[in-house]
Scaffold this motif. Sequence first.
Motif, mmCIF file in Angstrom:
data_model
loop_
_atom_site.group_PDB
_atom_site.id
_atom_site.type_symbol
_atom_site.label_atom_id
_atom_site.label_comp_id
_atom_site.label_asym_id
_atom_site.label_seq_id
_atom_site.Cartn_x
_atom_site.Cartn_y
_atom_site.Cartn_z
ATOM 1 N N SER A 43 -18.829 -17.933 12.817
ATOM 2 C CA SER A 43 -18.890 -16.554 13.297
ATOM 3 C C SER A 43 -18.336 -16.468 14.708
ATOM 4 N N TYR A 44 -17.539 -15.449 14.967
ATOM 5 C CA TYR A 44 -16.934 -15.250 16.280
ATOM 6 C C TYR A 44 -17.143 -13.820 16.719
ATOM 7 N N ARG A 45 -17.257 -13.620 18.024
ATOM 8 C CA ARG A 45 -17.392 -12.280 18.590
ATOM 9 C C ARG A 45 -16.001 -11.712 18.829
ATOM 10 N N PHE A 46 -15.694 -10.600 18.170
ATOM 11 C CA PHE A 46 -14.492 -9.831 18.425
ATOM 12 C C PHE A 46 -14.926 -8.644 19.266
ATOM 13 N N GLU A 47 -14.262 -8.406 20.380
ATOM 14 C CA GLU A 47 -14.701 -7.372 21.311
ATOM 15 C C GLU A 47 -13.501 -6.650 21.911
ATOM 16 N N ALA A 48 -13.578 -5.307 21.915
ATOM 17 C CA ALA A 48 -12.527 -4.486 22.524
ATOM 18 C C ALA A 48 -13.167 -3.602 23.577
ATOM 19 N N VAL A 49 -12.438 -3.309 24.648
ATOM 20 C CA VAL A 49 -12.936 -2.449 25.721
ATOM 21 C C VAL A 49 -11.891 -1.379 26.039
ATOM 22 N N GLY A 50 -12.353 -0.276 26.637
ATOM 23 C CA GLY A 50 -11.461 0.780 27.084
ATOM 24 C C GLY A 50 -10.907 1.640 25.967
ATOM 25 N N CYS A 51 -11.567 1.666 24.819
ATOM 26 C CA CYS A 51 -11.090 2.441 23.680
ATOM 27 C C CYS A 51 -11.660 3.859 23.725
ATOM 28 N N SER A 52 -11.179 4.726 22.842
ATOM 29 C CA SER A 52 -11.714 6.078 22.768
ATOM 30 C C SER A 52 -13.195 6.015 22.410
ATOM 31 N N PRO A 53 -14.040 6.784 23.100
ATOM 32 C CA PRO A 53 -15.483 6.757 22.803
ATOM 33 C C PRO A 53 -15.799 7.258 21.399
ATOM 34 N N ASP A 54 -16.824 6.698 20.797
ATOM 35 C CA ASP A 54 -17.370 7.137 19.511
ATOM 36 C C ASP A 54 -16.328 7.233 18.409
ATOM 37 N N THR A 55 -15.448 6.256 18.313
ATOM 38 C CA THR A 55 -14.428 6.237 17.274
ATOM 39 C C THR A 55 -14.672 5.057 16.353
ATOM 40 N N ARG A 56 -14.678 5.308 15.050
ATOM 41 C CA ARG A 56 -14.873 4.219 14.091
ATOM 42 C C ARG A 56 -13.621 3.359 14.010
ATOM 43 N N GLY A 57 -13.819 2.060 13.831
ATOM 44 C CA GLY A 57 -12.683 1.153 13.722
ATOM 45 C C GLY A 57 -13.037 -0.068 12.919
#
Length: 118
Positions: A43-57
């Motif tokens: 298991s690995y942590r995938f993490e994104a920052v600075g994206c549009s708030p409250d958007t499903r992905g």
Amino acid sequence: MRRWVVAAMVLASLLIPGTASGAEQGCRLVAPEESAVLHKGSSYRFEAVGCSPDTRGHLANVVLVEVNMSRDVRSDEYGDWSLDYVVNDYSMNMETLVWVRFEDGTRSTSVKVRIADR
């Protein structure tokens, strides 16, 4: 052959709508790191920052078409997104680009990882 597949994946990622708009917003995948080696079954942590708030992905990668790797997850009120994901796909035994694709068509930056047997 492997280099051709990787080149096709990179080219395909450039042709996918929404690629530039995700980058313009500053949405970027910060984990895993570029050139990380991910072992099948771990298991690995995938993490994104600075994206549009409250958007499903979802996590995505390209072979010749974009393929969802995970269930939908919503970014938080700050535009940050994270998912613990068990890498368990025998077909990904090569270098691949991964990113977060959002329902509004935008995506995060991508990172190149290598999926490897233990």
